[in-house]
Motif scaffolding. Sequence first.
Motif, PDB file in Angstrom:
ATOM      1  N   TRP A 138     -12.982 -38.419  81.987  1.00 44.46           N
ATOM      2  CA  TRP A 138     -13.249 -39.368  80.922  1.00 44.46           C
ATOM      3  C   TRP A 138     -12.461 -40.658  81.161  1.00 44.46           C
ATOM      4  O   TRP A 138     -11.317 -40.617  81.618  1.00 44.46           O
ATOM      5  N   SER A 197     -11.034 -43.970  79.152  1.00 43.38           N
ATOM      6  CA  SER A 197     -10.774 -44.503  77.815  1.00 43.38           C
ATOM      7  C   SER A 197     -10.220 -45.924  77.916  1.00 43.38           C
ATOM      8  O   SER A 197      -9.786 -46.373  78.983  1.00 43.38           O
ATOM      9  N   LYS A 207     -14.326 -44.528  74.678  1.00 44.78           N
ATOM     10  CA  LYS A 207     -14.238 -43.711  75.891  1.00 44.78           C
ATOM     11  C   LYS A 207     -15.639 -43.334  76.344  1.00 44.78           C
ATOM     12  O   LYS A 207     -16.614 -43.469  75.595  1.00 44.78           O
TER      13      LYS A 207
END
Length: 297
Positions: free
Chosen positions: A199, A201, A169
């Motif tokens: 984020w 991932s 990530k």
Amino acid sequence: MSQTEFFVPSRTSQLFARAIVPNAPRTTNGRIVVFVLSHGLLDNIDAPMFRHIQQTLCTLSIASVAFDFHGNGRSTGTTSYGNYHDEADDIANLVQYLHSVGIPNTKHVYVIGMLAHSKGASSMMLFATKYAYLCPSLLVNLSGRFWLAREITMRWTQENQRQLRETGKFLWRRYGAKPTKSNGAIITGSEQQLVREYWISMSDMAERAGTDMGVVQMLPLHRTFVLNIMGSKDQIVPDDDVWEYDRLMRMAAPHADRVVTRIVPGAKHFWNNQRELEALDRSLVRWLTTVLPKIGL
């Protein structure tokens, strides 16, 4: 014209919405007809484009409700890169709320159309197939992506890619306004939104790549009209995406007039200058003038 801001409770969050109702709105069976507007990736309904479209609809005596997906704008919750199906659920939640509760201080409403931009447009198409019984008569796909497995060239830096390989990530960006409360409490209403971290991932990217937009062949096109709009200079979504939408929809549509696709010369992806917005207005108003009588309005 009246403007109302309110929150719509959903399963995991509170969705922030803004309704604009003209002084003499169009109605059907005693209910005000409404367009729902949805934004794109990490955007929100305070973007000039959405305010502009709401004003344009108002000039046609059409009420509108623009809302922030969960984790965006002033809605609570968190969002992710591949959560298209979750956003489709947000749209369904809002439509059900409007049909059962309505707009605050306004009589009950009926959703007759939707306009969604970019990621929101893909989520709208998933909504319209997953919740076909809630799909309205009119859908406007504005700069929507079809091939979700195809990434934008240079979207990720070499450092992003390194972190993804090594840790699974990476932090892509921080978004939102600076918080005004030092205790980290949720900020609501007209206050500033919290700063959020976005984020990316491996699972997010896999979820996005695995989302099949070919489901548009299952749209209820026997009772729904679709307008696909894209700018000729879109720097985010390639033009073959809109033509794939067009191709599959036309294969499924019972009549040729059910699907219209328009390329706006010179317009880019975000529709953020006056010339682009005026061109968007012309395409939208011309289409609405044609299809509204066909649905009894």
